[in-house]
Enzyme design. Structure first.
Site, short mmCIF file in Angstrom:
data_model
loop_
_atom_site.label_atom_id
_atom_site.label_comp_id
_atom_site.label_asym_id
_atom_site.label_seq_id
_atom_site.Cartn_x
_atom_site.Cartn_y
_atom_site.Cartn_z
N ASP A 77 -13.40 -14.01 -131.13
CA ASP A 77 -14.37 -14.76 -131.94
C ASP A 77 -15.51 -13.82 -132.29
O ASP A 77 -16.64 -13.95 -131.78
CB ASP A 77 -14.87 -15.97 -131.14
CG ASP A 77 -13.75 -16.95 -130.86
OD1 ASP A 77 -13.23 -17.54 -131.82
OD2 ASP A 77 -13.35 -17.09 -129.69
N GLN A 90 -19.04 -28.84 -132.67
CA GLN A 90 -18.62 -27.66 -133.43
C GLN A 90 -17.36 -27.89 -134.25
O GLN A 90 -16.80 -26.96 -134.81
CB GLN A 90 -18.48 -26.44 -132.51
CG GLN A 90 -17.34 -26.48 -131.51
CD GLN A 90 -17.44 -25.35 -130.51
OE1 GLN A 90 -18.30 -25.32 -129.65
NE2 GLN A 90 -16.53 -24.38 -130.62
N GLN A 104 -18.73 -15.35 -133.74
CA GLN A 104 -19.42 -16.11 -132.68
C GLN A 104 -20.19 -15.17 -131.76
O GLN A 104 -21.35 -15.41 -131.42
CB GLN A 104 -18.37 -16.91 -131.90
CG GLN A 104 -18.91 -17.55 -130.63
CD GLN A 104 -17.90 -18.46 -129.98
OE1 GLN A 104 -17.67 -19.56 -130.45
NE2 GLN A 104 -17.29 -18.04 -128.88
N VAL A 152 -7.25 -10.35 -125.73
CA VAL A 152 -5.99 -10.26 -124.95
C VAL A 152 -4.88 -10.82 -125.85
O VAL A 152 -5.07 -11.85 -126.50
CB VAL A 152 -6.10 -11.06 -123.63
CG1 VAL A 152 -4.78 -11.01 -122.86
CG2 VAL A 152 -7.23 -10.50 -122.78
N GLY A 201 -6.48 -14.76 -121.71
CA GLY A 201 -7.70 -14.28 -122.37
C GLY A 201 -8.93 -14.77 -121.61
O GLY A 201 -9.84 -14.00 -121.27
N HIS A 202 -8.95 -16.07 -121.30
CA HIS A 202 -10.08 -16.63 -120.54
C HIS A 202 -10.16 -15.98 -119.16
O HIS A 202 -11.24 -15.67 -118.67
CB HIS A 202 -9.92 -18.14 -120.33
CG HIS A 202 -9.91 -18.95 -121.59
ND1 HIS A 202 -8.81 -19.64 -122.00
CD2 HIS A 202 -10.87 -19.17 -122.50
CE1 HIS A 202 -9.10 -20.28 -123.12
NE2 HIS A 202 -10.34 -20.01 -123.46
N LEU A 233 -6.98 -23.08 -120.34
CA LEU A 233 -7.19 -21.65 -120.07
C LEU A 233 -5.91 -20.83 -120.21
O LEU A 233 -4.82 -21.28 -119.87
CB LEU A 233 -7.74 -21.49 -118.65
CG LEU A 233 -9.04 -22.26 -118.36
CD1 LEU A 233 -9.48 -22.01 -116.92
CD2 LEU A 233 -10.15 -21.88 -119.34
N HIS A 234 -6.08 -19.61 -120.71
CA HIS A 234 -4.98 -18.66 -120.81
C HIS A 234 -5.48 -17.31 -120.31
O HIS A 234 -6.64 -17.19 -119.90
CB HIS A 234 -4.45 -18.59 -122.25
CG HIS A 234 -5.53 -18.36 -123.28
ND1 HIS A 234 -6.25 -17.19 -123.36
CD2 HIS A 234 -6.02 -19.18 -124.25
CE1 HIS A 234 -7.12 -17.27 -124.34
NE2 HIS A 234 -7.02 -18.47 -124.89
N GLY A 244 -11.68 -24.94 -122.26
CA GLY A 244 -10.55 -25.32 -121.41
C GLY A 244 -9.22 -24.86 -121.98
O GLY A 244 -9.16 -24.01 -122.86
O1 PAF Z 1 -15.36 -19.89 -127.91
C1 PAF Z 1 -15.33 -21.05 -127.47
O2 PAF Z 1 -14.41 -21.46 -126.75
C2 PAF Z 1 -16.45 -22.01 -127.84
O3 PAF Z 1 -16.88 -21.80 -129.14
C3 PAF Z 1 -17.63 -21.98 -126.85
C4 PAF Z 1 -18.31 -20.64 -126.85
C5 PAF Z 1 -17.12 -22.31 -125.46
C6 PAF Z 1 -18.67 -23.04 -127.25
O4 PAF Z 1 -18.14 -24.32 -127.25
#
Ligand code: PAF
Length: 282
Positions: free
Chosen positions: A150, A61, A153, A176, A36-37, A33-34, A31
């Protein structure tokens, strides 16, 4: 646009879409959001008719000393942006419905997660992989989009998909950046004015590394010094890690060779921990 909070309902909807033969893409987010999302949403829309955006600040996490309570949130604005971008379903579960109180199954990865962010955030990647696996099972996507900011990730998720045979294509989305080069992150909004001004050192130091490499520098020791010199210009930031690793295996490298490498760093500011990275491809 459907807004779904119940994981069971999310899975029903996804399975119905699958039975109708519709292609779907998942954009997992926490959430706030910017751009990049939104760039990930746009990539998803190019590839699939149904776009599911999940918005879930996943407690699993975050370590006990981390910023779970201070993670920024903006549900109304996020929903507006999703509507504007043509997202089909926003999945916003509550932590209580995502995890049973006595949940006892987790996904662990034991190679790629050891260094970089995994070195300073020991529970982080197990939490990420577990929630992403759950999101995959709930949203049943054909593909899922993850940002390259990330970097670790992204590689871990690819490894999980490979090792656990998820029938899902993982699509990377380019980083971004703000006008001055700072990588967009929800956490940027927690920075003070002074921290924000200094945060640009992450990008500047990596650009200086890129320039040195373009001129022929291959010694990691020298590249490290370049970063350290730049970081001295940001006294509010404390270097968490700076790693030069193989781009695929994330194994540390002594000097750059012919293989693509990844330079990645994390800097802890008083109000936010920021990360950035650069792929060095020859
Ligand atoms: O990159 C993220 O925002 C989080 O690590 C993800 C992939 C949504 C998992 O919670």
């Amino acid at each position: 646009m459907d807004v779904v909070t119940d994981p069971v309902r999310m899975q029903e909807l996804a399975l119905e879409g699958r039975r109708r033969g519709e292609k779907s893409a998942l954009v997992p987010t926490m959430g706030f959001l910017h751009e990049g999302h939104l760039s990930l949403v746009r990539l998803a829309k190019e590839r699939a008719e149904n776009v599911v955006l999940s918005s879930f600040v996943n407690p699993a996490q975050f370590g006990p000393q981390e910023d779970l309570d201070r993670y920024p949130r903006s549900v109304e604005r996020d929903l507006e942006l999703c509507e504007q971008e043509g997202v089909s379903v926003v999945f916003m579960p509550e932590a209580g419905t995502m995890y049973a109180e006595d949940a006892s199954v987790k996904i662990e990865e034991n190679a790629l997660s050891r260094g970089l962010c995994g070195g300073s955030r020991p529970v982080h990647f197990s939490g990420v992989l577990t929630v992403v696996a759950k999101l995959f099972l709930l949203a049943q996507p054909d593909l899922a989009i993850f940002g390259e900011k990330d970097a670790q990730q992204l590689r871990l998720i690819r490894r999980m998909v490979r090792d656990l045979n998820f029938p899902i294509e993982i699509v990377p989305g380019p980083i971004v950046r703000e006008a001055d080069g700072l990588a967009m992150s929800s956490r940027n909004s927690n920075l003070s004015v002074e921290e924000r001004a200094q945060a640009i050192v992450l990008r500047r130091s990596l650009l200086a590394v890129e320039k040195a490499v373009a001129k022929g520098e291959r010694r990691v020791e020298i590249l490290r010094d370049i970063v350290t010199q730049h970081l001295a210009e940001a006294p509010l930031g404390q270097l968490d890690y700076l790693s030069f690793v193989d781009d695929e295996t994330l194994a540390p490298i002594e000097d750059l060779g012919d293989q693509p490498a990844l330079a990645a760093l994390a800097v802890q500011f008083p109000n936010a921990r920021l990360i950035d990275n650069l792929t060095l491809d020859f």
